[in-house]
Design an enzyme around this catalytic site. Structure first.
Site: not given
Ligand code: AP5
Length: 217
Positions: A90, A129, A173
């Protein structure tokens, strides 16, 4: 194949990673999930990460890289079909560290996929979500609702909203993504490794595009 899945918070990295796991037997390595598990188990990484995650900041590189290195070291034999890095790297520092970890453990990164979604759509996705407490399956109250409200279709577990989905934390975020993670798009583009996928379409259409790109490789 070993894949990096990139994209802003809520882009659908976890959703698409799970589809790749089901179809190709790849191993999903989500740093977010690893931190949340560590938090639940109150391990060293969990204690450090709790403050940063709660307020939507990135966990400092040194701890994140150390956690990933330890995880890969302990589990490398389980990755015979390959793995998906979901949420790592990241930052540019993490990307460089990943290159040295890959050399050390003897693996290659075969594809870097960036799921591109306009920022105004991300807040809606994150606020709707719901995540299963037991198996981690994610849903969306509008775009991908469970059959019974509040209950996981797969295991019957209770669905909850993550603490970092408050309006304030989501905004931090998204800002953090722009400042610290978006530069990685240029980094991998300059190396000729990045593939952009349009994430602003149905989940199945996004998956079809990812699959087409991976199969071409
Ligand atoms: P993390 O859990 O990785 O959160 P994120 O990157 O913010 O990603 P999300 O899990 O929130 O979203 P996603 O892209 O996976 O989307 P999803 O598929 O769930 O990280 C959390 C925290 O941990 C960070 O803030 C940080 O503090 C720490 N961290 C983690 N990695 C780190 C690193 N490398 N370095 C430093 N700190 C770190 O989809 C989202 C929603 O949208 C769901 O409800 C889904 O059903 C819906 N959805 C998905 N696709 C579609 C579509 N095509 N159309 C409509 N709805 C959709």
């Amino acid at each position: 194949m070993n894949i990096i899945l990139m994209g802003p918070p809520g882009a659908g990295k976890g959703t698409q990673a799970k589809k790749l796991v089901e179809e190709y037997g790849l191993y999903q390595i989500s740093t977010g999930d690893l931190f949340r598990k560590a938090l639940k188990e109150k391990t060293k990484f969990g204690v450090i990460a709790s403050y940063f995650i709660q307020f939507g900041h990135l966990v400092p590189d040194e701890y994140t890289v150390e956690m990933v290195r330890e995880f890969l070291k302990e589990n490398i034999d389980s990755f015979k079909n390959g793995f998906i890095l979901d949420g790592f790297p990241r930052t540019i520092i993490q990307a460089r560290e990943l290159e040295s970890i890959a050399k050390e453990f003897g693996f290659d990164i075969d594809a870097v996929i960036n799921i591109d979604v306009p920022s105004e759509k991300l807040i809606k996705r994150l606020s709707g979500r719901r995540t299963c407490k037991d198996c981690g399956t994610t849903y969306h109250v509008v775009f991908n609702p469970p059959k019974t409200e509040g209950v996981c279709d797969k295991c019957g577990g209770e669905l909850y909203q993550r603490p970092d989905e408050s309006e304030e934390a989501v905004q931090v975020r998204l800002d953090t993504y722009e400042k610290q993670t978006r530069p990685l798009i240029d980094y991998y583009t300059m190396k000729g490794e990045l593939t952009n996928v349009n994430g602003d379409q149905s989940m199945d259409a996004v998956y079809a595009d990812i699959k087409k790109n991976l199969e071409a490789k």
